[in-house]
Design an enzyme around this catalytic site. Structure first.
Site, PDB file in Angstrom:
ATOM      1  CE1 TYR A   3      -4.211  -1.349  -0.441  1.00  0.00           C
ATOM      2  CE2 TYR A   3      -3.216  -3.117   0.832  1.00  0.00           C
ATOM      3  CZ  TYR A   3      -4.217  -2.652   0.003  1.00  0.00           C
ATOM      4  OH  TYR A   3      -5.215  -3.499  -0.404  1.00  0.00           O
ATOM      5  CD  GLN A  36     -16.265  -1.376  -7.793  1.00  0.00           C
ATOM      6  OE1 GLN A  36     -16.080  -2.543  -7.480  1.00  0.00           O
ATOM      7  NE2 GLN A  36     -16.541  -1.009  -9.024  1.00  0.00           N
ATOM      8  NE  ARG A  95      -0.139  -0.121  -6.170  1.00  0.00           N
ATOM      9  CZ  ARG A  95       1.034  -0.783  -6.179  1.00  0.00           C
ATOM     10  NH1 ARG A  95       1.258  -1.769  -5.329  1.00  0.00           N
ATOM     11  NH2 ARG A  95       2.005  -0.480  -7.016  1.00  0.00           N
ATOM     12  CB  ALA A 116     -13.090   5.767 -18.817  1.00  0.00           C
ATOM     13  CB  SER A 147     -14.018  -6.757 -13.796  1.00  0.00           C
ATOM     14  OG  SER A 147     -14.034  -6.846 -12.390  1.00  0.00           O
ATOM     15  CG  ASP A 172      -7.461   6.405  -7.978  1.00  0.00           C
ATOM     16  OD1 ASP A 172      -8.167   7.434  -7.984  1.00  0.00           O
ATOM     17  OD2 ASP A 172      -7.603   5.510  -8.832  1.00  0.00           O
ATOM     18  CG  HIS A 176     -14.017  -1.075  -2.280  1.00  0.00           C
ATOM     19  ND1 HIS A 176     -13.880  -1.632  -3.525  1.00  0.00           N
ATOM     20  CD2 HIS A 176     -15.158  -1.607  -1.765  1.00  0.00           C
ATOM     21  CE1 HIS A 176     -14.883  -2.460  -3.752  1.00  0.00           C
ATOM     22  NE2 HIS A 176     -15.678  -2.466  -2.709  1.00  0.00           N
TER      23      HIS A 176
END
Ligand code: NAD
Length: 254
Positions: free
Chosen positions: A73, A108, A76, A243, A194, A111, A126
């Site tokens: 993390y 979800q 990330r 997108a 997904s 970021d 999340h």
């Protein structure tokens, strides 16, 4: 009867009309951030950045190896710090300015790219990368951008600190608010997800089965992404494409 969703080629779709009283629910997934350079979850052989999900995104994985999970993390956090919002994030922020609280933007993603694009009131079901919380005490989750690359951080109470994200097997945040917004929307759009991660994957089915409590009509449901999601059958329409190419022309606020 199961209807076959209409599938079209990339951009060039008609904008979705959004009337002056209409409420729009947008659910975003990892795909919306792909064009900003943040890999999606299942990019490479079902691994997330070369790690098994069981190792880095479950409470059991954290119990087995908290230092590995914190390194993951922390990476990330470092990755997200260097990324910019793309045309899709920016378009949703502009759309939010036009609609105000008639847009419910639920992500979800962990970021911060929606906020960096200017969106306000984004609901992170999340959790967020920049959040840390204590495993042991009632201390609320707190803003934290530190990188923990060696030792596992500890709270003042002595318990371990953990990333403030929701892992597999844990209950997402703010579900009552989410379901209230789903029950009141006129347009439901999922972008870049997904359709495999629940409960978010089931939101479209909720909207499809329950007419709006405001209008008693069913919301129009649309998916945007380069490939059909697992739950494609539940959408009225699947708009195939990236997108960043589709979202800027997706809505026509009235
Ligand atoms: P997923 O990785 O399971 O699916 C990503 C989807 O995005 C795929 O269907 C793919 O076709 C689509 N996609 C790829 N490129 C796209 C593009 N340019 N435009 C639109 N769509 C595109 O993602 P998920 O369903 O969101 O589930 C992943 C879970 O992992 C989430 O719970 C999330 O918390 C976490 N995650 C978050 C991030 C992030 O915060 N950016 C990144 C990876 C994983």
């Amino acid at each position: 009867m199961v209807s076959i969703p209409k599938v079209g080629p990339g951009a060039g779709f008609s904008p979705l009309p959004v009337g002056p009283d209409a409420r729009v629910f947008v659910l975003t997934g990892a795909g919306i951030s792909a064009e900003s350079g943040i890999p999606t979850f299942r990019d490479a052989n079902g691994l997330w950045e070369q790690h098994r999900v069981e190792d880095v995104a479950t409470p059991e994985g954290f119990d087995r190896d908290p230092a590995l999970v914190w390194r993951f993390y922390s990476e990330r956090r470092r990755q997200a710090a260097g990324c910019l919002p793309n045309a899709a994030h920016l378009a949703l922020a502009r759309f939010g300015e036009a609609l105000g609280d008639r847009l419910f933007l639920c992500t979800q993603n962990v970021d911060p790219l929606h906020e960096r694009a200017g969106s306000r009131g984004v609901l992170h079901m999340h959790g967020e990368l920049s959040s840390t919380r204590c495993e042991g005490c009632d201390r609320p989750a707190f803003h934290d951008e530190a990188l923990y690359l060696e030792a596992t951080p500890r709270c003042g109470c002595g318990a371990r600190l953990r990333p403030g994200v929701v892992w597999f097997g844990e209950v997402p945040l703010h579900l009552p608010r989410i379901f209230a917004a789903l029950s009141a929307c006129d347009v439901f759009v999922t972008i870049g997800s997904s359709g495999a991660v629940h409960p978010a994957a089931g939101f479209v089915t909720h909207v499809r089965n329950e007419p709006s409590i405001r209008t008693r009509r069913h919301a129009r449901t649309v998916y945007v992404g380069p490939e059909r999601p697992v739950n494609a059958y539940a959408f009225d329409e699947v708009r195939l494409g990236k997108a960043g190419e589709i979202v800027p022309g997706l809505f026509a606020p009235g």
